[in-house]
Write an enzyme that holds these catalytic residues in place. Structure first.
Site, PDB file in Angstrom:
ATOM      1  N   SER A 191       0.832  -1.198   0.000  1.00 48.10           N
ATOM      2  CA  SER A 191       0.000   0.000   0.000  1.00 48.10           C
ATOM      3  C   SER A 191       0.878   1.264   0.000  1.00 48.10           C
ATOM      4  CB  SER A 191      -0.962  -0.043   1.188  1.00 48.10           C
ATOM      5  OG  SER A 191      -1.966   0.921   1.071  1.00 48.10           O
ATOM      6  N   ASP A 226     -10.011  -3.995  -4.876  1.00 48.57           N
ATOM      7  CA  ASP A 226      -9.210  -2.957  -4.225  1.00 48.57           C
ATOM      8  C   ASP A 226      -9.321  -1.673  -5.041  1.00 48.57           C
ATOM      9  OD1 ASP A 226      -7.275  -1.354  -3.048  1.00 48.57           O
ATOM     10  OD2 ASP A 226      -5.603  -2.702  -3.464  1.00 48.57           O
ATOM     11  N   HIS A 270      -8.052  -4.973  -0.620  1.00 48.27           N
ATOM     12  CA  HIS A 270      -6.854  -4.278  -0.158  1.00 48.27           C
ATOM     13  C   HIS A 270      -6.414  -4.834   1.195  1.00 48.27           C
ATOM     14  CE1 HIS A 270      -4.084  -0.878  -0.435  1.00 48.27           C
ATOM     15  NE2 HIS A 270      -4.247  -0.702   0.870  1.00 48.27           N
TER      16      HIS A 270
END
Length: 335
Positions: free
Chosen positions: A177, A275, A305
């Site tokens: 991320s 995501d 995610h």
């Protein structure tokens, strides 16, 4: 789910594959718990909530040979906390490969502790040292502090590899991320500085300047990471709106063309079908390939995610863990 070839085009917006059943059940459990979302909290409380939730959802921390908490000097004199994981004894005759890892959390939450289980797993499965970097977070430390910390850790790892027992010819960069953003930017910094990491392992990285892709629009609610949460994270992190156009924040398209990625190290990019960041991960892998950089896109269409840290509830995550470790081993020249 195996890596997909570059010729496969992802459908815009909602994926055609169904959501993983265990992921769906987990999202229902989270919804029924009715806990306030991270973006409804002040940053300090958000960090506490994230730290508490991480071990509940993640796998049990695997054993490793040794861990050591240390500090990396930053350019402004700050001592950046870091944790070094070692899979077995290193020696001058047999130095170990090393992964410099940057945790996720929207540049606002997350730490070496929240990602302890994942770093331990990668250490063991990839048979490499892992240096997990506790870069500074917003809103106390705004852009570009986190990037500067990542770059300083990059230079330190290469300079200190011998002392750590690591092989400077087998150093990889990785992150999930926001940490994937830092790893991608660090790969560019490494190229600029004449350093040669062997891989950038980017797990659902953030790479675009503005969150306006089809996946951002179609998956704005209901899949753990929401549009409102992303806006809140960036409000804590960015020092000014113009910084969105800095390639260190948006290596895909910051400033229009984003980072110059020619001659950066090869990449392994994992994306999740459900995501919001899906499309920018796909696009960044394509950007790398267009520049002549070997880039594998690993597509996990039924995942959301942060799924690399949901292994306690989602058995299918184990396959993604194994494939990430295999990519590292291959880059390190290990069987």
């Amino acid at each position: 789910m195996s890596a997909v070839p570059s010729s496969v085009n992802q459908a815009p917006g909602l994926p055609s594959a169904p959501l993983d059943p265990q992921v769906s059940q987990l999202l229902e459990l989270i919804a029924r718990a009715k806990r306030p979302p991270i973006h409804a909290l002040d940053p300090e409380d958000a960090r506490i909530a994230y730290e508490k939730s991480a071990p509940i959802l993640d796998i049990s921390p695997p054993a490793v040979h040794a861990t050591e908490d240390l500090h990396v000097p930053a350019r402004d004199g700050h001592a950046i906390p870091a944790r070094l994981y070692t899979p077995r004894e290193a020696s001058w005759a047999e130095p170990l490969p090393l992964l410099a890892y940057f945790h996720g959390g929207g540049f606002t939450v997350g730490s070496v502790n929240s990602h302890d289980a994942l770093c331990r797993l990668l250490c063991g499965q990839a048979d490499c040292m892992v240096l997990s970097v506790d870069y500074r977070l917003g809103p106390q430390w705004r852009f570009p502090t986190a990037v500067n910390d990542a770059f300083d850790a990059l230079h330190w790892v290469f300079a200190e590899a011998g002392r750590l027992g690591a092989d400077p010819a087998r150093i990889a960069l990785g992150g999930d991320s926001a940490g994937g953003t830092l790893a991608a930017a660090s790969a560019v910094e490494a190229r600029n500085a004449g350093l040669a990491p062997v891989l950038q392992m980017l797990l659902y990285p953030g790479t675009c300047a503005r969150q306006d892709t089809p996946s951002h629009r179609a998956l704005a609610e209901g899949y753990l990471l929401t549009a409102e949460m992303i806006r809140w994270f960036f409000a804590q992190y960015l020092d000014q709106e113009a910084s969105r156009d800095d390639w260190r924040f948006a290596p895909l398209d910051g400033g229009g063309s984003g980072a110059d990625v020619r001659n950066v190290c090869p990449a392994w990019v994992a994306v999740a079908g459900y995501d919001p960041l899906h499309d920018e991960g796909v696009a960044y892998a394509a950007k790398l390939r267009a520049a002549g950089v070997p880039a594998t896109l690993a597509n996990y269409p039924g995942m959301i995610h942060d799924f690399f840290k949901l292994g306690r509830f989602v058995p299918a995550v184990a396959q993604a863990h194994a494939e990430a470790a295999a990519a590292l081993r291959a880059a390190f020249g290990q069987s």
